[in-house]
Enzyme design. Sequence first.
Site, PDB file in Angstrom:
ATOM      1  N   CYS A 112       0.845  -1.198   0.000  1.00 43.49           N
ATOM      2  CA  CYS A 112       0.000   0.000   0.000  1.00 43.49           C
ATOM      3  C   CYS A 112       0.878   1.245   0.000  1.00 43.49           C
ATOM      4  O   CYS A 112       1.684   1.458   0.904  1.00 43.49           O
ATOM      5  CB  CYS A 112      -0.933   0.006   1.203  1.00 43.49           C
ATOM      6  SG  CYS A 112      -2.022   1.456   1.243  1.00 43.49           S
ATOM      7  N   ASN A 213       0.172  -8.315 -10.597  1.00 39.50           N
ATOM      8  CA  ASN A 213      -0.854  -7.334 -10.254  1.00 39.50           C
ATOM      9  C   ASN A 213      -0.478  -6.001 -10.905  1.00 39.50           C
ATOM     10  O   ASN A 213       0.696  -5.670 -11.009  1.00 39.50           O
ATOM     11  CB  ASN A 213      -0.936  -7.204  -8.733  1.00 39.50           C
ATOM     12  CG  ASN A 213      -1.980  -6.210  -8.262  1.00 39.50           C
ATOM     13  OD1 ASN A 213      -1.704  -5.397  -7.384  1.00 39.50           O
ATOM     14  ND2 ASN A 213      -3.173  -6.249  -8.810  1.00 39.50           N
ATOM     15  N   GLY A 214      -1.502  -5.281 -11.368  1.00 35.08           N
ATOM     16  CA  GLY A 214      -1.280  -3.984 -11.994  1.00 35.08           C
ATOM     17  C   GLY A 214      -1.608  -4.017 -13.477  1.00 35.08           C
ATOM     18  O   GLY A 214      -1.005  -4.783 -14.236  1.00 35.08           O
ATOM     19  N   ASP A 215      -2.590  -3.223 -13.878  1.00 32.81           N
ATOM     20  CA  ASP A 215      -2.988  -3.092 -15.291  1.00 32.81           C
ATOM     21  C   ASP A 215      -3.565  -4.371 -15.891  1.00 32.81           C
ATOM     22  O   ASP A 215      -3.481  -4.575 -17.100  1.00 32.81           O
ATOM     23  CB  ASP A 215      -1.822  -2.592 -16.161  1.00 32.81           C
ATOM     24  CG  ASP A 215      -1.478  -1.140 -15.903  1.00 32.81           C
ATOM     25  OD1 ASP A 215      -2.246  -0.469 -15.178  1.00 32.81           O
ATOM     26  OD2 ASP A 215      -0.436  -0.673 -16.407  1.00 32.81           O
ATOM     27  N   GLY A 237      -7.646  -5.891  -9.328  1.00 26.61           N
ATOM     28  CA  GLY A 237      -8.117  -4.948  -8.333  1.00 26.61           C
ATOM     29  C   GLY A 237      -9.127  -3.969  -8.887  1.00 26.61           C
ATOM     30  O   GLY A 237     -10.321  -4.249  -8.965  1.00 26.61           O
TER      31      GLY A 237
END
Length: 341
Positions: A112, A213-215, A237
Amino acid sequence: MSAVEPPPPSHASSMRALYDQYPVVLAPMEDVTDAVFRRLCRKLGAVVAMTEFVNVEGLLRGCRNARRKIQLADDDGFTAIQIYGSNPERLAEAARFAAAARPLFIDINCGCWVPKIAGRGAGAGWLRDPAAMVAMAKMVVSSVPVPVTVKTRIGLGPESHMPIVDLARRLEDAGVAALTIHCRTAEMGHSGAADWAWAARAREAVGVPVLVNGDVRSAADAKRAMAETGCTGVMVGRRAVEHPWIFREARALLERGAEIAPPTAVERIALCREHLIANVVKRGEPFGVHCTRRHLSGYLRGLPGAASLRQRLNGCDSLEGCLAILDSWASHTEATPALFG
């Protein structure tokens, strides 16, 4: 809740078997991935899901909101609890407390980037001191009988300070059973493009499963991320907030090579109704109505008059009123099963 089969001696092996079968995972998101949203996503193809972020200090103090987050219902057997904090001993203690709720596994939030979290040494703040992060992870692993995983970023800032490959090796040595790598730095937040190549480098360095994770915004992205990195799966996400159908679309493509149609207008309106009703049952009015609003722009995307419809819904605080608005739209619009993107 329904019993989760005890893992085999190797937690990493159990996690690999899990992700081999269910490679598209719902990411932890604060004020989003509560029991209601997890249930909706599972109906649309998600299986493995994460709770909202659980603050260890709140959990150990008996904070009602933190305790709510770790309550797992009978249909939550494939849910992991994610915890965050800056004190290793408190994280280990909270992990023991959370493990009593019988989650599928425990995940440590080391990714985070939000300043009020990372600035206090929690979340991505752990990346300032990789040695301390590894020692903390080892302490948590030794404290609980369930698998422990870590979700982190590729580093804090510039590439010259990108510790993820060596850090992945050290986390594996500490007993971490799997890694999820958000392929941006903490400094980037959600800006810029995620560089999946870092997940590939980390995956090559370890024997534990790695998720990208991401895009990951579509089924095609999920397939491409896994193909380009060799990783075991992906974690979705922000796209899930507005388009939870991504789970059934990704499963169809990964499992059968099928590109399925996007949700119809009827399905989109039905999901608005279902989410509103479930949130009001869980949280009451008007809060249950209010916390559904963040999803509506995505759910209604592509519908005739979507902007006006969303505006009317955002101005209504009652469940009865919102359902009446949706019913009125349906009765005055040719809501056939035509496809909308």
